[in-house]
Write an enzyme that holds these catalytic residues in place. Structure first.
Site, PDB file in Angstrom:
ATOM      1  N   SER A 120       0.838  -1.192   0.000  1.00  0.00           N
ATOM      2  CA  SER A 120       0.000   0.000   0.000  1.00  0.00           C
ATOM      3  C   SER A 120       0.881   1.253   0.000  1.00  0.00           C
ATOM      4  CB  SER A 120      -0.946  -0.044   1.206  1.00  0.00           C
ATOM      5  OG  SER A 120      -1.935   0.940   1.115  1.00  0.00           O
ATOM      6  N   HIS A 145      -2.398  -1.288  -4.122  1.00  0.00           N
ATOM      7  CA  HIS A 145      -3.860  -1.319  -4.244  1.00  0.00           C
ATOM      8  C   HIS A 145      -4.386   0.100  -4.065  1.00  0.00           C
ATOM      9  CE1 HIS A 145      -4.802  -1.949   0.361  1.00  0.00           C
ATOM     10  NE2 HIS A 145      -4.090  -0.881   0.116  1.00  0.00           N
TER      11      HIS A 145
END
Length: 216
Positions: A120, A145
């Site tokens: 992330s 993501h």
């Protein structure tokens, strides 16, 4: 009430729930000098070598510490590289962007190194290092993501927060496209769900530049 924090679902299940390191936990380095012995905690000693760490979730406190360290090291030597070691499941998008913006603004090149997991916002900061100096150890993992978030309250408040999350998603996708050389469409598609990569796959994707087998 609105929860404005963008969070990342890969929490401490990927990392041990370790307590904060205190004076009795952090290793101490003893140095001899003409004035006698001096004791440093290991991170302070490595800071003198221009090595800093992101080894936890990204939050405002961590961002303040990393920004301060980068500014200090720039003042010490505006030409010499700063090494940022990353083992992080991600966290706050706004805190991460504060770190990222500082990485782009300071004069020294930022060498990023993934050890363990960069997921992330951790992966975003890894990719934000200086071109040609974004590295990963051979058994590390990298995951990208889209940002996540939640809101509660009146419908209009939820709508405002949803717009902010979409804005942050667009911002991160555009920056990832810039740093990786991938199209915005591909970045949007790949970050729609958790997208894990090996270090070699991350090289091919453009997230990093090299897999290193030795730290020498």
């Amino acid at each position: 009430m609105i929860n404005t924090k963008c969070i990342h679902p890969v929490q401490n299940k990927w990392k041990g729930d370790l307590p904060c390191s205190g004076p009795g936990v952090l290793p101490t380095v003893i140095e001899q000098s003409g004035r006698g012995e001096r004791a440093f905690d290991i991170y302070s000693r490595l800071l003198r070598e221009r090595i800093i760490f992101l080894g936890t979730d990204v939050n405002d406190q961590i961002a303040d510490a990393l920004v301060a360290q980068m500014l200090f090291l720039e003042a010490e030597d505006p030409e010499k590289d700063i090494q940022l070691y990353i083992n992080s499941p991600g966290g706050s998008v706004t805190a991460g962007l504060a770190i990222y913006d500082t990485m782009q603004q300071v004069n020294p090149d930022i060498v990023t190194m993934c050890y363990g997991l960069a997921a992330s916002m951790g992966a975003f900061l890894l990719a934000g290092g200086s071109k040609g100096k974004r590295l990963a150890l051979p058994n590390s993992r990298i995951m990208i993501h889209q940002p996540l978030g939640g809101a509660q309250g009146q419908a209009v408040e939820i709508e405002i927060q949803a717009k902010e999350i979409l804005f942050l998603k667009e911002t991160l996708n555009n920056l990832l496209a810039e740093h990786t050389g991938q199209s915005l469409e591909k970045i949007s598609e790949d970050t729609d769900r958790d997208h894990f990569l090996s270090p070699q796959e991350a090289v091919e994707y453009g997230l990093i530049d090299k897999v290193v087998n030795s730290l020498n």
